[in-house]
Design a protein around this motif. Structure first.
Motif, PDB file in Angstrom:
ATOM      1  N   PRO A  15       0.838  -1.198   0.000  1.00 45.36           N
ATOM      2  CA  PRO A  15       0.000   0.000   0.000  1.00 45.36           C
ATOM      3  C   PRO A  15       0.876   1.252   0.000  1.00 45.36           C
ATOM      4  N   GLU A  16       0.423   2.230  -0.742  1.00 44.05           N
ATOM      5  CA  GLU A  16       1.173   3.487  -0.808  1.00 44.05           C
ATOM      6  C   GLU A  16       0.974   4.260   0.487  1.00 44.05           C
ATOM      7  N   VAL A  17       2.042   4.686   1.059  1.00 47.01           N
ATOM      8  CA  VAL A  17       2.007   5.480   2.272  1.00 47.01           C
ATOM      9  C   VAL A  17       2.546   6.848   1.920  1.00 47.01           C
ATOM     10  N   GLY A  18       1.977   7.880   2.537  1.00 46.12           N
ATOM     11  CA  GLY A  18       2.401   9.250   2.258  1.00 46.12           C
ATOM     12  C   GLY A  18       3.847   9.472   2.653  1.00 46.12           C
ATOM     13  N   PRO A  19       4.329  10.676   2.475  1.00 42.42           N
ATOM     14  CA  PRO A  19       5.717  10.965   2.812  1.00 42.42           C
ATOM     15  C   PRO A  19       5.984  10.727   4.294  1.00 42.42           C
ATOM     16  N   LYS A  20       7.150  10.196   4.551  1.00 41.18           N
ATOM     17  CA  LYS A  20       7.543   9.913   5.937  1.00 41.18           C
ATOM     18  C   LYS A  20       8.023  11.186   6.616  1.00 41.18           C
ATOM     19  N   SER A  21       7.713  11.292   7.875  1.00 44.50           N
ATOM     20  CA  SER A  21       8.222  12.366   8.691  1.00 44.50           C
ATOM     21  C   SER A  21       9.686  12.065   8.989  1.00 44.50           C
ATOM     22  N   ALA A  22      10.545  13.028   8.741  1.00 43.85           N
ATOM     23  CA  ALA A  22      11.979  12.789   8.856  1.00 43.85           C
ATOM     24  C   ALA A  22      12.412  12.475  10.290  1.00 43.85           C
ATOM     25  N   SER A  23      11.855  13.147  11.258  1.00 43.36           N
ATOM     26  CA  SER A  23      12.326  13.001  12.639  1.00 43.36           C
ATOM     27  C   SER A  23      11.688  11.836  13.376  1.00 43.36           C
ATOM     28  N   THR A  24      10.421  11.553  13.112  1.00 40.94           N
ATOM     29  CA  THR A  24       9.733  10.518  13.883  1.00 40.94           C
ATOM     30  C   THR A  24       9.692   9.174  13.190  1.00 40.94           C
ATOM     31  N   GLY A  25       9.843   9.132  11.883  1.00 37.53           N
ATOM     32  CA  GLY A  25       9.763   7.889  11.140  1.00 37.53           C
ATOM     33  C   GLY A  25       8.342   7.458  10.842  1.00 37.53           C
ATOM     34  N   LEU A  26       7.369   8.192  11.324  1.00 37.51           N
ATOM     35  CA  LEU A  26       5.964   7.901  11.040  1.00 37.51           C
ATOM     36  C   LEU A  26       5.560   8.600   9.755  1.00 37.51           C
ATOM     37  N   PRO A  27       4.536   8.099   9.065  1.00 37.48           N
ATOM     38  CA  PRO A  27       4.009   8.873   7.941  1.00 37.48           C
ATOM     39  C   PRO A  27       3.506  10.227   8.447  1.00 37.48           C
ATOM     40  N   SER A  28       3.614  11.253   7.628  1.00 35.13           N
ATOM     41  CA  SER A  28       3.247  12.607   8.033  1.00 35.13           C
ATOM     42  C   SER A  28       1.826  12.699   8.552  1.00 35.13           C
ATOM     43  N   ASN A  29       0.900  12.030   7.860  1.00 36.36           N
ATOM     44  CA  ASN A  29      -0.492  12.152   8.288  1.00 36.36           C
ATOM     45  C   ASN A  29      -0.730  11.498   9.648  1.00 36.36           C
ATOM     46  N   VAL A  30      -0.065  10.396   9.933  1.00 37.76           N
ATOM     47  CA  VAL A  30      -0.221   9.736  11.230  1.00 37.76           C
ATOM     48  C   VAL A  30       0.407  10.585  12.337  1.00 37.76           C
ATOM     49  N   ALA A  31       1.584  11.137  12.076  1.00 34.19           N
ATOM     50  CA  ALA A  31       2.235  11.993  13.066  1.00 34.19           C
ATOM     51  C   ALA A  31       1.394  13.234  13.341  1.00 34.19           C
ATOM     52  N   ALA A  32       0.808  13.819  12.295  1.00 34.40           N
ATOM     53  CA  ALA A  32      -0.031  15.008  12.479  1.00 34.40           C
ATOM     54  C   ALA A  32      -1.293  14.661  13.254  1.00 34.40           C
ATOM     55  N   ALA A  33      -1.883  13.493  12.984  1.00 29.84           N
ATOM     56  CA  ALA A  33      -3.076  13.082  13.712  1.00 29.84           C
ATOM     57  C   ALA A  33      -2.757  12.845  15.190  1.00 29.84           C
ATOM     58  N   LEU A  34      -1.612  12.240  15.474  1.00 32.37           N
ATOM     59  CA  LEU A  34      -1.213  12.040  16.870  1.00 32.37           C
ATOM     60  C   LEU A  34      -0.876  13.366  17.543  1.00 32.37           C
ATOM     61  N   ALA A  35      -0.349  14.301  16.765  1.00 29.27           N
ATOM     62  CA  ALA A  35      -0.030  15.614  17.310  1.00 29.27           C
ATOM     63  C   ALA A  35      -1.287  16.388  17.678  1.00 29.27           C
ATOM     64  N   CYS A  36      -2.438  15.966  17.170  1.00 24.43           N
ATOM     65  CA  CYS A  36      -3.695  16.646  17.472  1.00 24.43           C
ATOM     66  C   CYS A  36      -4.201  16.374  18.883  1.00 24.43           C
ATOM     67  N   ILE A  37      -3.606  15.442  19.588  1.00 21.21           N
ATOM     68  CA  ILE A  37      -4.009  15.212  20.982  1.00 21.21           C
ATOM     69  C   ILE A  37      -3.716  16.504  21.736  1.00 21.21           C
ATOM     70  N   PRO A  38      -4.759  17.139  22.286  1.00 21.88           N
ATOM     71  CA  PRO A  38      -4.568  18.482  22.838  1.00 21.88           C
ATOM     72  C   PRO A  38      -3.440  18.566  23.867  1.00 21.88           C
ATOM     73  N   LEU A  39      -2.647  19.567  23.713  1.00 18.77           N
ATOM     74  CA  LEU A  39      -1.546  19.960  24.578  1.00 18.77           C
ATOM     75  C   LEU A  39      -0.407  18.942  24.608  1.00 18.77           C
TER      76      LEU A  39
END
Length: 141
Positions: A15-39
């Motif tokens: 399956p095609e996965v979006g661009p990887k986040s350079a620092s975390t190793g997670l796909p960008s969309n997954v890292a951004a979704a996890l970053a949405c956890i408030p504070l």
């Protein structure tokens, strides 16, 4: 009749996965979704992610959004205590404030869910009033 051994099986497609986040190793969309956890999620991903502006934007937005939610809770608790101390009508005022507080918390929850879904789908979405501030802080105006 074709020989079953002469036809190779189709190659397994990954399956095609979006661009990887350079620092975390997670796909960008997954890292951004996890970053949405408030504070908390925002602080963690803002510190960990140094290069991906998509993740950093959602992390900054989450920090500001979580701070607003925390500030609302503190002010609400203080107002609750003030209203409760009013003789005779304090109980009624606290009841009505509880309804208002519940509606505001539902609104916060809905905005959080929408932001998380938008981040997971790869869409840069500004939370009203908070998004422009996060863009200015991030320098992506």
């Amino acid at each position: 009749m074709p020989d079953p051994e002469s036809t190779p099986p189709p190659p397994a497609s990954s399956p095609e996965v979006g661009p990887k986040s350079a620092s975390t190793g997670l796909p960008s969309n997954v890292a951004a979704a996890l970053a949405c956890i408030p504070l908390v999620g925002g602080i963690i991903f803002y510190i960990l992610e140094k290069h991906d502006s998509f993740v950093r934007f959602y992390a900054m937005q989450s920090i500001i959004f979580g701070g607003a939610w925390l500030l609302f809770n503190i002010v609400s608790r203080i107002l609750f205590l003030i209203l409760w101390s009013i003789p005779a009508i304090g109980g009624i005022l606290v009841f009505f404030w509880g309804i208002i507080q519940a509606l505001v918390h539902i609104a916060f929850l809905v905005v959080w869910i929408v932001a998380t879904v938008k981040a997971f789908t790869g869409v840069r979405w500004d939370i009203p009033y908070i998004g422009p501030v996060a863009r200015r802080q991030e320098g992506t105006v």
